[in-house]
Write a protein that holds these residues in place. Structure first.
Motif, PDB file in Angstrom:
ATOM      1  N   PRO A   6      -0.400  11.895   2.790  1.00 10.14           N
ATOM      2  CA  PRO A   6      -0.007  10.724   3.557  1.00 10.14           C
ATOM      3  C   PRO A   6       0.468   9.605   2.632  1.00 10.14           C
ATOM      4  O   PRO A   6       0.085   9.545   1.478  1.00 10.14           O
ATOM      5  N   ALA A   7       1.306   8.763   3.167  1.00 11.58           N
ATOM      6  CA  ALA A   7       1.854   7.654   2.385  1.00 11.58           C
ATOM      7  C   ALA A   7       0.712   6.741   1.948  1.00 11.58           C
ATOM      8  O   ALA A   7      -0.248   6.543   2.682  1.00 11.58           O
ATOM      9  N   PRO A   8       0.794   6.196   0.742  1.00  7.93           N
ATOM     10  CA  PRO A   8      -0.267   5.291   0.281  1.00  7.93           C
ATOM     11  C   PRO A   8      -0.356   4.062   1.192  1.00  7.93           C
ATOM     12  O   PRO A   8       0.660   3.530   1.632  1.00  7.93           O
ATOM     13  N   LEU A   9      -1.578   3.671   1.478  1.00 11.90           N
ATOM     14  CA  LEU A   9      -1.785   2.504   2.345  1.00 11.90           C
ATOM     15  C   LEU A   9      -2.114   1.298   1.471  1.00 11.90           C
ATOM     16  O   LEU A   9      -3.251   0.882   1.341  1.00 11.90           O
ATOM     17  N   ASP A  10      -1.093   0.739   0.860  1.00 13.27           N
ATOM     18  CA  ASP A  10      -1.287  -0.448   0.025  1.00 13.27           C
ATOM     19  C   ASP A  10      -0.270  -1.516   0.418  1.00 13.27           C
ATOM     20  O   ASP A  10       0.546  -1.329   1.315  1.00 13.27           O
ATOM     21  N   SER A  11      -0.301  -2.629  -0.284  1.00 12.92           N
ATOM     22  CA  SER A  11       0.558  -3.763   0.073  1.00 12.92           C
ATOM     23  C   SER A  11       2.043  -3.458  -0.139  1.00 12.92           C
ATOM     24  O   SER A  11       2.895  -4.125   0.431  1.00 12.92           O
ATOM     25  N   GLU A  12       2.367  -2.434  -0.900  1.00 13.25           N
ATOM     26  CA  GLU A  12       3.763  -2.085  -1.156  1.00 13.25           C
ATOM     27  C   GLU A  12       4.297  -1.049  -0.174  1.00 13.25           C
ATOM     28  O   GLU A  12       5.435  -0.597  -0.310  1.00 13.25           O
ATOM     29  N   SER A  13       3.518  -0.687   0.789  1.00 14.78           N
ATOM     30  CA  SER A  13       3.928   0.370   1.724  1.00 14.78           C
ATOM     31  C   SER A  13       4.856  -0.146   2.822  1.00 14.78           C
ATOM     32  O   SER A  13       5.407   0.652   3.569  1.00 14.78           O
ATOM     33  N   GLY A  14       4.981  -1.444   2.949  1.00 15.94           N
ATOM     34  CA  GLY A  14       5.859  -2.004   3.968  1.00 15.94           C
ATOM     35  C   GLY A  14       5.134  -2.352   5.263  1.00 15.94           C
ATOM     36  O   GLY A  14       5.756  -2.846   6.197  1.00 15.94           O
ATOM     37  N   PHE A  15       3.847  -2.088   5.316  1.00 11.78           N
ATOM     38  CA  PHE A  15       3.062  -2.431   6.503  1.00 11.78           C
ATOM     39  C   PHE A  15       2.383  -3.777   6.288  1.00 11.78           C
ATOM     40  O   PHE A  15       1.992  -4.119   5.170  1.00 11.78           O
ATOM     41  N   ASN A  16       2.212  -4.526   7.396  1.00 10.72           N
ATOM     42  CA  ASN A  16       1.471  -5.777   7.267  1.00 10.72           C
ATOM     43  C   ASN A  16      -0.033  -5.460   7.250  1.00 10.72           C
ATOM     44  O   ASN A  16      -0.452  -4.339   7.475  1.00 10.72           O
ATOM     45  N   ARG A  17      -0.836  -6.467   6.991  1.00 13.08           N
ATOM     46  CA  ARG A  17      -2.281  -6.273   6.821  1.00 13.08           C
ATOM     47  C   ARG A  17      -2.926  -5.669   8.071  1.00 13.08           C
ATOM     48  O   ARG A  17      -3.778  -4.782   7.974  1.00 13.08           O
ATOM     49  N   ARG A  18      -2.560  -6.161   9.236  1.00 11.04           N
ATOM     50  CA  ARG A  18      -3.113  -5.642  10.498  1.00 11.04           C
ATOM     51  C   ARG A  18      -2.763  -4.160  10.668  1.00 11.04           C
ATOM     52  O   ARG A  18      -3.599  -3.346  11.040  1.00 11.04           O
ATOM     53  N   GLN A  19      -1.525  -3.800  10.386  1.00  8.79           N
ATOM     54  CA  GLN A  19      -1.098  -2.408  10.503  1.00  8.79           C
ATOM     55  C   GLN A  19      -1.850  -1.518   9.500  1.00  8.79           C
ATOM     56  O   GLN A  19      -2.255  -0.397   9.824  1.00  8.79           O
ATOM     57  N   LEU A  20      -2.030  -2.045   8.285  1.00 12.31           N
ATOM     58  CA  LEU A  20      -2.777  -1.285   7.283  1.00 12.31           C
ATOM     59  C   LEU A  20      -4.212  -1.028   7.738  1.00 12.31           C
ATOM     60  O   LEU A  20      -4.732   0.080   7.583  1.00 12.31           O
ATOM     61  N   ASP A  21      -4.838  -2.060   8.317  1.00 12.68           N
ATOM     62  CA  ASP A  21      -6.207  -1.882   8.821  1.00 12.68           C
ATOM     63  C   ASP A  21      -6.246  -0.837   9.933  1.00 12.68           C
ATOM     64  O   ASP A  21      -7.142   0.017   9.958  1.00 12.68           O
ATOM     65  N   GLN A  22      -5.274  -0.878  10.835  1.00 13.18           N
ATOM     66  CA  GLN A  22      -5.214   0.109  11.917  1.00 13.18           C
ATOM     67  C   GLN A  22      -5.016   1.520  11.363  1.00 13.18           C
ATOM     68  O   GLN A  22      -5.652   2.477  11.824  1.00 13.18           O
TER      69      GLN A  22
END
Length: 108
Positions: A6-22
């Motif tokens: 799976p794609a890394p879930l970090d700040s450089e993934s293009g997702f905002n913080r809420r999306q990362l938490d989800q």
């Protein structure tokens, strides 16, 4: 499996913080579901093994008892046709009873 999934879930993934938490919660829920599934599959497998062993023991015990009754009965009958017929009837009834009990217990 691809090293990119799976794609890394970090700040450089293009997702905002809420999306990362989800995404992290969803990933944790998936891992938990997979773990539970594996545990349930193992439990089913072990139960099947125990049922198989119990079924074997029950069938072996019944066959041994039926043959013992037959051997003893034939000795008692001492060649008498009526005695042999009586023994055969008793062994048949005993066997039928064992088969019904086996069927109730093991569904066969």
């Amino acid at each position: 499996m691809s090293p990119f999934l799976p794609a890394p879930l970090d700040s450089e993934s293009g997702f905002n913080r809420r999306q990362l938490d989800q995404l992290r919660r969803a990933e944790a829920a998936n891992e938990l579901e997979i773990r539970r599934y594996g545990m349930a599959a193992r439990a089913r497998s072990e139960m099947d093994q125990l049922d198989t062993w119990a079924g074997h023991d029950a069938a072996d015990t019944a066959a041994t008892a039926e043959l013992k009754l037959l051997r003893k009965g034939l000795l008692e009958a001492a060649g008498s046709a009526a005695g042999v017929e009586l023994v055969a009837s008793w062994v048949n009834q005993f066997s039928s009873s064992n088969h019904r009990r086996y069927g109730r217990r093991f569904g066969g």
